[in-house]
Design an enzyme around this catalytic site. Structure first.
Site, PDB file in Angstrom:
ATOM      1  N   HIS A  74       0.842  -1.202   0.000  1.00 28.90           N
ATOM      2  CA  HIS A  74       0.000   0.000   0.000  1.00 28.90           C
ATOM      3  C   HIS A  74       0.881   1.258   0.000  1.00 28.90           C
ATOM      4  O   HIS A  74       0.670   2.187   0.772  1.00 28.90           O
ATOM      5  CB  HIS A  74      -0.942  -0.003   1.196  1.00 28.90           C
ATOM      6  CG  HIS A  74      -1.765  -1.256   1.294  1.00 28.90           C
ATOM      7  ND1 HIS A  74      -2.907  -1.445   0.549  1.00 28.90           N
ATOM      8  CD2 HIS A  74      -1.592  -2.390   2.022  1.00 28.90           C
ATOM      9  CE1 HIS A  74      -3.405  -2.652   0.822  1.00 28.90           C
ATOM     10  NE2 HIS A  74      -2.639  -3.238   1.706  1.00 28.90           N
ATOM     11  N   TYR A 344       4.522  -5.187   9.828  1.00 29.25           N
ATOM     12  CA  TYR A 344       4.412  -3.736   9.815  1.00 29.25           C
ATOM     13  C   TYR A 344       5.608  -3.101  10.515  1.00 29.25           C
ATOM     14  O   TYR A 344       6.175  -2.102  10.056  1.00 29.25           O
ATOM     15  CB  TYR A 344       3.124  -3.290  10.516  1.00 29.25           C
ATOM     16  CG  TYR A 344       1.850  -3.453   9.718  1.00 29.25           C
ATOM     17  CD1 TYR A 344       1.762  -4.342   8.648  1.00 29.25           C
ATOM     18  CD2 TYR A 344       0.710  -2.732  10.050  1.00 29.25           C
ATOM     19  CE1 TYR A 344       0.598  -4.497   7.940  1.00 29.25           C
ATOM     20  CE2 TYR A 344      -0.472  -2.878   9.334  1.00 29.25           C
ATOM     21  CZ  TYR A 344      -0.516  -3.769   8.279  1.00 29.25           C
ATOM     22  OH  TYR A 344      -1.683  -3.921   7.568  1.00 29.25           O
TER      23      TYR A 344
END
Length: 369
Positions: A74, A344
Site C-alpha cells: 500500500h 508492519y
C-alpha cells in the site's frame, strides 16, 4: 527483594574456605546467555525453521515492491485527518474511552494496494484506510483496513507461500503461472478471494469505498461482557460504480484528485458498523467471512476534513499496527493478525533506516523522468 543474596562471613564461606565468586559469575553468564539467545531467536538470527518478519518483508520486496523510504505494501496514498464521533450505543460494546468522549481526534491514511508509490489508481483493485484514534486519556486505537471483506488464506505460512508464488520469474518478468495454479489448488479460499476481485464493484472514490477490519477482535464493556467482533467503515457518500472504460478515463491519480474536490465541499464521512460474531462464526480465521445477517451495531461516525501528500504528512512516520489497542479492545488469536503486526514493524524500521541513510532520496531522484 534482590534476585541474588550474598552472605559474607569475614571473607570466608561457612565451611571456612574462601568464598569463590566463580559459581555466581557462571550463573549470571548462563542467564545472560539465555536472554541473548532468546533475543536472537525472536530476531530470526537462529531457529531458521520458522518464519520471521524478515522473511515476510523480504518476500514482499522480491515481488517488486522495493522502493526505499516507502511502505512495502500500500505504498501509494495520502494523509488525512479529522475526528470520530461515537454513538450512544457504542459504550454497550466496549469500555474503550474512544466510545465515551464526544469527539476523538483522528490521523489516518488512504491508499491503494501494491508496492509502487507511483502506481495507477485506476488499476489498483484493493483500497485501504489506516487510522489512529487518540482518546483524551492517552490511549490509542490503530487500525489498518481494506476494501476486501476477507483474506485469501488463513495462516502466515500460506500467506508466505502465496507471496513467494507472486515473485516474477527472471526469464519472463512475470510470476510463474504454474506456481500460482499450485497455490489455488492447495488453498481453495484463494479462489473465493479471486471471485470477490472479479465481481466486487469498482467505486468512483475512496469516499464511496467500504473498508473492513478483516480480522476479528474482542470488545469488552464496563460490565465485563466480552464479544468477538469485526467492524467496517460504511461510506455515507453515494456509491457509483466505474466500468472499464470509465476507469481508463479516470486517470492514475483520480482518487486523490476526487478526495480533494470532495473535501473542498465539506467533510467526508463513514459510519462505523460493528458486527457481533455468532456461536459458530470463525473468530481466528480471517479467510472465512461472517454471514451478512449477523447483528450489527452503529457505533459512530468518522469525519475526514483534511488531506496532505504523504511525503509531508504526519501519517508518513506512523506505523498503523493493528494491535495497538486501547483498554476494552483486544486482538483475537488469529495468527494473521500477529503476523501483520510483526511485518508492519519490520517494514517501518527498514524505511526509517533508508530515510536516515539517504537511500529514499536517491531512489526518488531515479524515479524522476
Amino acid at each position: 527483594m534482590p534476585l541474588f543474596k550474598f552472605t559474607r562471613h569475614g571473607g570466608q564461606a561457612r565451611g571456612g574456605q574462601p568464598h569463590s565468586p566463580l559459581p555466581w559469575i557462571a550463573l549470571i553468564a548462563l542467564i545472560l546467555g539465555a536472554v541473548a539467545l532468546g533475543f536472537a531467536w525472536l530476531a530470526g538470527w537462529i531457529g531458521r525453521d520458522r518464519l520471521t518478519a524478515q522473511d515476510f518483508t523480504d518476500a514482499i520486496e522480491a515481488t517488486g515492491a522495493n522502493h526505499p523510504g516507502f511502505r512495502r505494501a500500500h505504498s501509494k496514498g495520502v494523509c488525512v485527518s479529522g475526528w470520530f464521533e461515537p454513538s450512544a450505543q457504542a459504550t454497550q460494546l466496549s469500555r474503550a474511552h474512544v466510545f465515551a468522549q464526544s469527539r476523538v481526534p483522528v490521523l489516518g491514511r488512504l491508499s491503494i494496494g501494491g508496492g509502487n508509490p507511483h502506481g495507477a489508481d485506476n488499476s489498483a483493485r484493493v483500497r485501504s484506510i489506516a487510522l489512529q484514534l487518540s482518546s483524551d486519556d492517552g490511549q490509542q486505537w490503530r487500525m489498518a483496513m481494506n476494501s476486501f471483506p476477507f483474506l485469501a488464506v488463513a495462516t502466515p505460512e500460506a500467506f508466505y507461500e502465496q507471496t513467494r508464488a507472486q515473485i516474477p520469474d527472471p526469464a519472463t518478468g512475470k510470476p510463474d503461472p504454474a506456481k500460482l495454479a499450485a497455490i489455488q489448488e492447495k488453498y481453495p479460499s484463494v479462489r473465493a478471494f479471486q471471485q470477490w476481485a472479479k465481481t466486487a464493484p469498482w467505486t468512483d472514490s475512496w469516499a464511496s469505498t467500504e473498508f473492513n477490519s478483516v480480522n476479528s477482535f474482542w470488545f469488552t464493556n464496563a460490565q465485563g461482557q466480552r464479544r468477538a467482533v469485526r467492524w467496517r467503515w460504511q461510506p455515507q457518500a453515494a456509491v457509483h460504480e466505474l466500468d472499464a472504460a470509465s476507469r481508463e478515463q479516470a486517470g492514475v491519480d483520480f482518487l486523490s484528485q476526487d478526495l480533494q474536490q470532495r473535501l473542498a465541499q465539506g467533510p467526508v464521512r463513514w459510519n462505523l458498523l460493528v458486527t457481533l460474531a455468532g456461536p459458530q462464526d470463525a473468530i481466528n480465521d480471517s479467510s472465512v467471512p461472517w454471514p451478512a445477517e449477523r447483528e450489527q451495531i452503529a457505533a459512530g461516525v468518522l469525519n475526514i476534513d483534511q488531506m496532505q501528500p504523504q511525503e509531508q504528512g504526519s501519517c508518513n512516520d506512523l506505523n498503523f499496527d493493528p494491535l495497538i489497542l486501547p483498554e476494552g479492545i483486544a486482538g483475537s488469536d488469529d495468527p494473521i493478525l500477529a503476523a501483520r503486526s510483526a511485518v508492519y514493524s519490520q517494514s517501518f524500521n527498514r524505511r526509517e533506516r533508508e530515510r536516515a541513510t539517504g537511500a529514499a532520496a536517491r531512489d526518488n531522484a531515479q524515479e524522476q523522468p
